[in-house]
Design an enzyme around this catalytic site. Structure first.
Site, PDB file in Angstrom:
ATOM      1  N   ASP A  31       0.860  -1.055   0.236  1.00 35.32           N
ATOM      2  CA  ASP A  31       0.601  -0.420  -0.253  1.00 35.32           C
ATOM      3  C   ASP A  31       0.733   1.244   0.250  1.00 35.32           C
ATOM      4  O   ASP A  31       1.362   1.471   0.708  1.00 35.32           O
ATOM      5  CB  ASP A  31      -0.928  -0.393   1.445  1.00 35.32           C
ATOM      6  CG  ASP A  31      -2.027   0.633   1.411  1.00 35.32           C
ATOM      7  OD1 ASP A  31      -1.718   1.611   0.711  1.00 35.32           O
ATOM      8  OD2 ASP A  31      -2.741   1.521   2.618  1.00 35.32           O
ATOM      9  N   LYS A  34       3.096  11.265  -3.186  1.00 36.30           N
ATOM     10  CA  LYS A  34       2.067  10.713  -3.752  1.00 36.30           C
ATOM     11  C   LYS A  34       1.006  11.127  -4.901  1.00 36.30           C
ATOM     12  O   LYS A  34       0.216  11.495  -5.608  1.00 36.30           O
ATOM     13  CB  LYS A  34       1.060   9.541  -3.493  1.00 36.30           C
ATOM     14  CG  LYS A  34      -0.064   8.548  -3.511  1.00 36.30           C
ATOM     15  CD  LYS A  34      -0.425   7.861  -2.987  1.00 36.30           C
ATOM     16  CE  LYS A  34      -1.659   7.027  -3.237  1.00 36.30           C
ATOM     17  NZ  LYS A  34      -2.126   6.455  -2.683  1.00 36.30           N
ATOM     18  N   GLU A  49      -7.191   0.362  -4.839  1.00 31.96           N
ATOM     19  CA  GLU A  49      -7.076   0.341  -3.082  1.00 31.96           C
ATOM     20  C   GLU A  49      -8.266   0.045  -2.854  1.00 31.96           C
ATOM     21  O   GLU A  49      -8.584  -1.080  -2.183  1.00 31.96           O
ATOM     22  CB  GLU A  49      -7.375   1.595  -2.689  1.00 31.96           C
ATOM     23  CG  GLU A  49      -4.803   2.172  -3.259  1.00 31.96           C
ATOM     24  CD  GLU A  49      -4.976   4.114  -2.710  1.00 31.96           C
ATOM     25  OE1 GLU A  49      -6.178   4.257  -2.319  1.00 31.96           O
ATOM     26  OE2 GLU A  49      -3.705   4.487  -3.342  1.00 31.96           O
ATOM     27  N   ASP A  92     -12.727   5.558   2.465  1.00 37.08           N
ATOM     28  CA  ASP A  92     -11.190   5.776   2.878  1.00 37.08           C
ATOM     29  C   ASP A  92     -10.935   7.298   3.485  1.00 37.08           C
ATOM     30  O   ASP A  92     -10.853   8.273   2.413  1.00 37.08           O
ATOM     31  CB  ASP A  92     -10.246   5.165   1.624  1.00 37.08           C
ATOM     32  CG  ASP A  92      -8.762   5.298   1.897  1.00 37.08           C
ATOM     33  OD1 ASP A  92      -8.868   6.078   2.846  1.00 37.08           O
ATOM     34  OD2 ASP A  92      -8.117   4.920   1.108  1.00 37.08           O
TER      35      ASP A  92
HETATM   36  P1  ADP Z   1      -2.599   7.335   3.894  1.00 39.19           P
HETATM   37  O1  ADP Z   1      -4.191   6.784   2.927  1.00 39.19           O
HETATM   38  O2  ADP Z   1      -3.131   9.184   3.680  1.00 39.19           O
HETATM   39  O3  ADP Z   1      -1.437   7.158   3.310  1.00 39.19           O
HETATM   40  P2  ADP Z   1      -3.610   6.479   6.552  1.00 39.19           P
HETATM   41  O4  ADP Z   1      -4.558   5.768   5.828  1.00 39.19           O
HETATM   42  O5  ADP Z   1      -2.113   5.751   7.066  1.00 39.19           O
HETATM   43  O6  ADP Z   1      -3.388   7.330   5.553  1.00 39.19           O
HETATM   44  O7  ADP Z   1      -4.031   7.506   8.096  1.00 39.19           O
HETATM   45  C1  ADP Z   1      -3.481   7.872   8.381  1.00 39.19           C
HETATM   46  C2  ADP Z   1      -4.225   9.360   9.331  1.00 39.19           C
HETATM   47  O8  ADP Z   1      -5.021   8.150   9.874  1.00 39.19           O
HETATM   48  C3  ADP Z   1      -4.066  10.046  10.363  1.00 39.19           C
HETATM   49  O9  ADP Z   1      -4.421  11.186  10.441  1.00 39.19           O
HETATM   50  C4  ADP Z   1      -3.833   9.459  11.928  1.00 39.19           C
HETATM   51  O10 ADP Z   1      -3.318  10.422  12.582  1.00 39.19           O
HETATM   52  C5  ADP Z   1      -4.831   8.687  11.459  1.00 39.19           C
HETATM   53  N1  ADP Z   1      -4.421   8.367  12.438  1.00 39.19           N
HETATM   54  C6  ADP Z   1      -4.531   6.909  12.724  1.00 39.19           C
HETATM   55  N2  ADP Z   1      -4.270   5.539  13.766  1.00 39.19           N
HETATM   56  C7  ADP Z   1      -5.594   6.566  14.374  1.00 39.19           C
HETATM   57  C8  ADP Z   1      -6.146   6.245  16.148  1.00 39.19           C
HETATM   58  N3  ADP Z   1      -6.152   5.297  16.628  1.00 39.19           N
HETATM   59  N4  ADP Z   1      -7.189   7.351  15.714  1.00 39.19           N
HETATM   60  C9  ADP Z   1      -7.325   8.326  15.412  1.00 39.19           C
HETATM   61  N5  ADP Z   1      -7.075   8.097  14.206  1.00 39.19           N
HETATM   62  C10 ADP Z   1      -5.902   7.910  13.924  1.00 39.19           C
HETATM   63 MG    MG Z   2      -4.511   4.994   1.995  1.00 36.44          MG
END
Ligand code: ADP
Ligand code: MG
Length: 619
Positions: free
Chosen positions: A20, A83, A183, A205
């Site tokens: 991913d 990205k 995705e 998402d």
């Molecule tokens: P991307 O798809 O953009 O790479 P992610 O799916 O990894 O991003 O999501 C990242 C976001 O998820 C960040 O804003 C992070 O703070 C939030 N996040 C991760 N864990 C938690 C949690 N336990 N509670 C709330 N938000 C969370």
């Molecule tokens: Mg993502």
């Protein structure tokens, strides 16, 4: 992997991973003893690799958490959210607004380049390549063996350029990209939704800085993306911002320094994540403290969550479904951990969402499942139907220009049709030349097949209508048919898998198409104008022969003079704009002539009637 052949039975099956490649975080996973698992980092780092790359003065490259920590101090040498730059043009004014970077200006270049410390400017493909390389290393140290194949996920809305850039980043990292998987489709695979026979699903998402909603439809084991919507500037980071703003308000700070903002945002993120499991939390920056409850937090972020609803409703409208039509809703992205987000999704779609697989792992896990299916001989055939066409398929049209019918990366089975017409009066045959590749001109692409449709009724140029249909079946086999629509005369051909391209050939073609993109467009435009000039001049010759008497000797001399300049220019110039102008000029001087011919035709059609536009004009 060869083209038009999805499975090469001779290929050795190796260890393949799913990746991913996210805007905020990236992750690698693999199927281990029958189950997909996210692979841990070795130095006790978290599973998620922040998608951040830092270029150091000494030429070293740092990725992940350590790179993110260096961002405040080295904002231009540390590329965050690369990205967002993938496949974007440096000429697009929006591109520069995506980050505080120094953009290298290479004249005529079609790729963004960041100026960074320690070496030459880097492209988004190279930066993403570093993230992929870090994940590849992680997988290799986990398995203590080489890992060379991967399925990499991309947003469903990614266009051809963005997909191509992602694939190239994989290559650069030394990975054979078995497939680029959407995705939302990956998330659906992780939940095993492909095991049913039919179904319509929403994939919600919410990541760090982007929101995507997709509606997927499963028909006979094939996922189709029915619609996508979202917001490229909406995500968990906005929740952090909402908290930070309240803290600054509470502390009475109206004009915080960038360093304070940075530190506060980090603290807000930690506090937000804690609130997912706790009722109250407190953040501290320097000697300032700010305590708040989950209820307060939910009130602050309500408007942000509401905004995702707009996109969801649009996606459902575009896919022509209502919440009742949905068989399931899948949660993806770290920000869907926030309980208020889950409640909102449940209410909007009128059902409890699927969220028991870790939402920030689910995409990588689905990619791992797909990678396993593609490389594990025991699972052969399970999802052949999710494959894509690696290079565009098209037809040769006048002037040796390619008309693409099926763009690369289209999911198979796929079909497309287009209607073509004859070029010459009385033309009874049409050559159908099927080509494959990304370049604009036939000569630079690969020729796949050629046949002639005969028995077209002799008609004036442009009247016969020949429909050419391309069909690529689930095994990647292409058939092409051509049918003249008035008579129904039809001919078809099947292109068999034995004419495959090797990976090296695909690679070379991709490199060529990147390198030559600019020349190609120029050449294509020139060819198009040359064909147009030929057509206009042939028309004119015919008209002069038949209706020459409609022109005075002076008029005729003028028309012939402009015609001969145009003919000369069509032969000699490489400037399509000059030729276009000449054609326009020719059109201008011949217009009165054309009108008279038209009027004469009307006159003869109305023979015996007194009204004549032509006569009036002549006065
Ligand atoms: P991307 O798809 O953009 O790479 P992610 O799916 O990894 O991003 O999501 C990242 C976001 O998820 C960040 O804003 C992070 O703070 C939030 N996040 C991760 N864990 C938690 C949690 N336990 N509670 C709330 N938000 C969370
Ligand atoms: Mg993502």
């Amino acid at each position: 992997m060869s083209f038009l052949q999805i499975h090469d039975p001779l290929k050795p099956k190796g260890r393949a991973v799913g990746i991913d490649l996210g805007t905020t975080n990236s992750l690698v996973a693999a199927v281990i003893q029958g189950r997909p698992r996210a692979l841990p980092a070795d130095e006790g780092d978290a599973l998620l690799l922040p998608s951040v790359v830092h270029y150091a003065k000494d030429g070293g490259v740092v990725t992940g958490r350590r790179a993110r920590a260096l961002a405040p101090e080295y904002p231009t040498d540390t590329i965050i959210s690369v990205k967002r730059f993938m496949g974007r043009s440096p000429d697009d004014p929006e591109t520069r607004k995506l980050g505080p970077y120094r953009f290298a200006s290479a004249p005529g270049s079609k790729v963004v380049r960041f100026e960074v410390a320690g070496g030459n400017p880097v492209t988004p493909i190279e930066v993403s390549g570093e993230i992929l390389r870090a994940l590849k290393r992680r997988a290799e140290s986990y398995f203590a063996s080489a890992v060379e194949q991967a399925v990499i996920t991309v947003p469903a809305y990614f266009d051809d350029a963005q997909r191509q850039a992602t694939r190239d980043a994989g290559r650069l990292a030394g990975l054979e990209v078995l497939r680029l998987l959407n995705e939302p489709t990956a998330a659906a695979l992780a939940y095993g939704l492909d095991k049913g026979s039919q179904g319509t699903f929403a994939v919600y998402d919410l990541g760090g800085g982007t929101f995507d909603i997709s509606i997927l439809k499963l028909v006979d084991g094939v996922f189709e993306v029915k619609s996508t919507a979202g917001d490229t500037a909406l995500g968990g980071d906005d929740f952090d911002r909402a908290i930070a703003l309240r803290a600054l308000e509470a502390w009475g700070i109206g004009d915080p320094s960038p360093a304070l903002v940075q530190e506060l945002m980090q603290a807000a993120r930690t506090a937000k994540e804690a609130l997912t499991h706790e009722e109250r939390t407190e953040l501290a920056v320097g000697n300032q403290r700010f305590a708040f409850s989950r209820a307060q937090f939910e009130e602050w972020i309500a408007p942000i969550i509401q905004r995702t609803g707009l996109s969801c409703r649009r996606a459902m409208r575009d896919a022509r479904v209502t919440p009742e039509d949905l068989d399931g809703v899948v949660l993806v992205g770290g920000a869907t951990r926030v309980p208020a987000v889950r409640r909102f999704v449940a209410e909007l779609f009128k059902k409890e969402p699927l969220g028991d697989i870790d939402p920030d792992q689910v995409v990588a896990l689905g990619a791992a499942v797909q990678a396993d299916i593609l490389t594990n001989s025991e699972r052969e055939g399970e999802v052949l139907l999710l494959d894509v066409i690696p290079l565009s398929l098209g037809l040769e049209t006048m002037g040796g220009v390619v008309e693409k019918l099926i763009p690369r990366n289209t999911t198979i089975p796929a079909g497309a049709a287009q209607v073509f017409t004859t070029y010459k009066d009385g033309q009874t045959g049409m050559d159908i030349h099927v080509v494959q590749g990304e370049r604009e001109l036939v000569q630079d692409n690969r020729s796949l097949a050629r046949f002639t449709l005969r028995g077209i009724p002799p008609l004036p140029a442009g009247v016969a209508r020949v429909e050419v249909r391309f069909q690529v079946d689930a095994n990647g086999i292409l058939s092409v048919s051509a049918k003249e629509q008035s008579t129904g005369v039809e001919q078809s051909i099947t292109v068999t898998p034995s004419h495959g391209l090797t990976d090296e050939q695909i690679e070379q073609m991709l490199l060529d198409s990147i390198e030559h993109a600019e020349d190609d467009i120029q050449l294509r435009q020139l060819r198009e104008q040359q064909v147009e000039a030929e057509r206009v001049l042939a028309d004119l010759d015919r008209s002069l022969a038949e209706h020459g008497a409609l022109l005075s000797p002076e008029e005729r001399a003028r028309v012939e003079e402009v015609a001969s300049t145009t003919r000369e220019l069509a032969r000699t110039t490489s400037d399509h704009l000059a030729l276009k102008e000449a054609i326009a000029r020719l059109d201008e001087v011949t217009r009165p002539f054309a009108e008279r011919i038209m009027n004469k035709a009307i006159q003869s059609a109305l023979a015996g009637h007194a009204v004549s536009e032509f006569e009036r004009k002549e006065r």
